[in-house]
Design a protein around this motif. Structure first.
Motif, PDB file in Angstrom:
ATOM      1  N   ALA A   1      53.142  22.969  88.158  1.00  0.00           N
ATOM      2  CA  ALA A   1      51.745  22.529  88.157  1.00  0.00           C
ATOM      3  C   ALA A   1      51.646  21.015  88.284  1.00  0.00           C
ATOM      4  O   ALA A   1      50.778  20.493  88.991  1.00  0.00           O
ATOM      5  N   ALA A   2      52.532  20.296  87.605  1.00  0.00           N
ATOM      6  CA  ALA A   2      52.512  18.830  87.664  1.00  0.00           C
ATOM      7  C   ALA A   2      52.861  18.326  89.055  1.00  0.00           C
ATOM      8  O   ALA A   2      52.243  17.374  89.562  1.00  0.00           O
ATOM      9  N   GLU A   3      53.826  18.966  89.689  1.00  0.00           N
ATOM     10  CA  GLU A   3      54.204  18.550  91.044  1.00  0.00           C
ATOM     11  C   GLU A   3      53.061  18.800  92.018  1.00  0.00           C
ATOM     12  O   GLU A   3      52.756  17.967  92.865  1.00  0.00           O
ATOM     13  N   TRP A   4      52.409  19.947  91.880  1.00  0.00           N
ATOM     14  CA  TRP A   4      51.276  20.284  92.748  1.00  0.00           C
ATOM     15  C   TRP A   4      50.103  19.332  92.531  1.00  0.00           C
ATOM     16  O   TRP A   4      49.461  18.888  93.479  1.00  0.00           O
ATOM     17  N   GLY A   5      49.846  18.982  91.261  1.00  0.00           N
ATOM     18  CA  GLY A   5      48.673  18.173  90.948  1.00  0.00           C
ATOM     19  C   GLY A   5      48.945  16.707  90.724  1.00  0.00           C
ATOM     20  O   GLY A   5      48.078  15.979  90.258  1.00  0.00           O
ATOM     21  N   SER A   6      50.155  16.245  91.035  1.00  0.00           N
ATOM     22  CA  SER A   6      50.531  14.838  90.801  1.00  0.00           C
ATOM     23  C   SER A   6      50.383  14.459  89.333  1.00  0.00           C
ATOM     24  O   SER A   6      49.813  13.413  88.988  1.00  0.00           O
TER      25      SER A   6
END
Length: 267
Positions: A92-97
């Protein structure tokens, strides 16, 4: 298209919305209350990682949000499997920066069971769904934010059962009471890191899963006596409280519990 989703489609310039550039992860968001929360956050401009124990449920809600102009991704997450937390948070963090908001919504009651008949398996499963998951997922989420020097919000979904226990739901009542005190405890510890932690405690709520109860004339009559406002909340009423706690208006709130129950706990 639902009325709730239509509001998202008409939001206009998403960059001006209160949660623009924020990334939220919502557990148990493939249906019911979690779905309503995910949609509300997306309507406010957040990028929403929709998680559910069944990948199909997560994907369906994410696609619903995306089809109406929002930004969402669906991720499979069984909150009773603590070993999966970091993988999902990283995705989720990678997708949402990065991550900004965690809503611990996954949970659920055990079957109505007299206290003297509750077995250890029922107890363990109920605590795992409703409390242990929020404890360790919040720990992993907050650890990522502290390491990155990033502020954030955690909202736990408890229940009025934490303070007004339901009959034959001893394990569930205890789990929700623990969740409320957990929120207060970590609110103090995480305040120096600008991570705000609050709780929403719904009373009776009409969702797709509970509609059969609240559409029953017998239950409707009972609720008129037990709920000053005359009946159950809709999922969107609870989602509105979560949205407030995630937004700029709640910047000086932490360790609080917001009750959405139509006055149920006043009687």
């Amino acid at each position: 298209m639902t009325e709730q989703s239509q509001g998202m489609a008409a939001a206009g310039d998403r960059q001006a919305l209160p949660l623009a550039h924020k990334t939220a992860i919502v557990t148990g968001a493939g249906q019911g209350l979690g779905r309503a929360i995910a949609i509300a956050l997306a309507q406010a401009g957040a990028h929403v990682a929709v998680t559910h124990r069944r990948a199909a449920g997560a994907m369906a809600v994410a696609e619903e949000i995306s089809a109406c102009g929002g930004d969402a991704i669906g991720l499979e997450l069984d909150v009773t499997e603590t070993g999966c937390y970091q993988r999902v948070l990283d995705a989720a963090a990678e997708w949402g920066s990065g991550l900004d908001i965690l809503v611990n919504c996954a949970g659920g009651m055990h079957p109505f069971t007299p206290f003297l008949e509750v077995d250890q398996a029922t107890f363990d499963a109920t605590l795992a769904r409703n409390f242990k998951s929020a404890f360790f997922l919040s720990q992993a989420f907050a650890g990522m934010l502290v390491k990155a020097g990033r502020p954030g919000r955690i909202v736990n979904i408890a229940s009025t059962a934490a303070t007004k226990p339901d009959m034959q739901l001893a394990a569930y009542n205890a789990a929700k009471a623990a969740l409320v005190q957990f929120g207060k405890s970590i609110a103090v510890e995480l305040a120096p890191h600008a991570i705000l932690v609050n709780t929403v405690a719904p009373g009776p709520v009409r969702t797709d899963n509970t509609r059969w109860i609240y559409d029953n004339p017998k239950w409707q009559a009972a609720l008129r006596d037990k709920v000053p406002l005359g009946g159950p909340a809709d999922a969107e009423d609870v989602a509105a409280a979560v949205l407030f706690l995630c937004g700029p208006g709640a910047r000086h709130m932490t360790g609080s519990t917001v009750t959405v129950d139509g006055g149920f706990t006043c009687l």
